[in-house]
Design a protein around this motif. Structure first.
Motif: not given
Length: 231
Positions: A139-152, A220-225, A227-231
């Motif tokens: 959950q924390k890793l997903r939060q980090g990925a979504m935060t990274a996307l938001s900043f980008g 782009d890769g984080l968004r795909k991961l 969306d596919e539930g791999k992250l």
């Protein structure tokens, strides 16, 4: 990372010689060193012609499975999207540190840790409390990925301290999860990886103009991961 179950049958193991080569134990067996031809150029130790996170993941998997012969383990492999993200993180690290060996070392540590944790999880080694920790880590890793996307995606929102804090929380959760399963050497690898990528200077460079191409591919890769539930 995807996974499919695999059974590894126990077989007598041959002794490995130096550099991982299989050595013969019979009489008269000698290890011969090939002589370099005159004028031939030798490669510097530790250098790689090309870097591939997928290739490293497969090497780490084989090494683990060779030590677990006779046990039911997960057959792990890295999907293309994960491989592309890690390769891009390698390029970011190499450009930021100006050191290929240092970038290779941190990615190798990341892949070794990821494979070991995946094997532990899929082999049912975690107890109920540890499974709760694993869920919190994801959950924390997903939060980090979504935060990274938001900043980008949103200009002028990047805060290095926020992203660094999330990565540090991920590190601490993972260390707690594997505390009784992995060696201190593996704990050191976890710290190395998360401390490297949570460095404020590296994060600031990643979200700066010179790293736009790398950042776009990573997002782009984080968004795909995600969306596919791999992250």
């Amino acid at each position: 990372m995807g996974a499919m179950k695999s059974w590894v049958t126990g077989r007598p193991r041959r002794k490995e010689g130096s550099h991982g080569a299989i050595s013969s134990s019979g009489r008269g067996a000698q290890s011969r060193k090939p002589q370099a031809s005159p004028g031939a150029k030798s490669k510097a130790p530790g250098t790689m012609e090309s870097f591939s996170s997928k290739s490293l993941a497969l090497q780490a998997e084989k090494k683990l499975l060779s030590k677990m012969a006779g046990r039911s383990v997960a057959h792990l492999f890295m999907d293309e999207t994960s491989s592309e993200v890690l390769d891009e993180l390698y390029r970011v690290s190499k450009e930021y540190t100006h050191s290929r060996p240092q970038a290779q070392r941190v990615l190798k540590d990341l892949i070794k840790v990821a494979v070991k944790v995946a094997v532990l999880h899929r082999s049912g080694c975690f107890g109920p409390g540890e499974l709760d920790l694993a869920a919190s880590f994801r959950q924390k890793l997903r939060q980090g990925a979504m935060t990274a996307l938001s900043f980008g995606e949103v200009d002028f929102t990047f805060e290095a301290a926020v992203l660094a804090g999330l990565l540090t929380e991920c590190r601490d959760l993972l260390l707690e999860l594997v505390a009784r399963h992995l060696t201190p050497k593996s704990h050191g690898r976890i710290r190395h990886v998360f401390d490297h990528f949570s460095d404020a200077g590296l994060l600031t460079a990643l979200y700066g103009p010179d790293f736009t191409q790398h950042r776009t591919k990573i997002c782009d890769g984080l968004r795909k991961l995600l969306d596919e539930g791999k992250l």
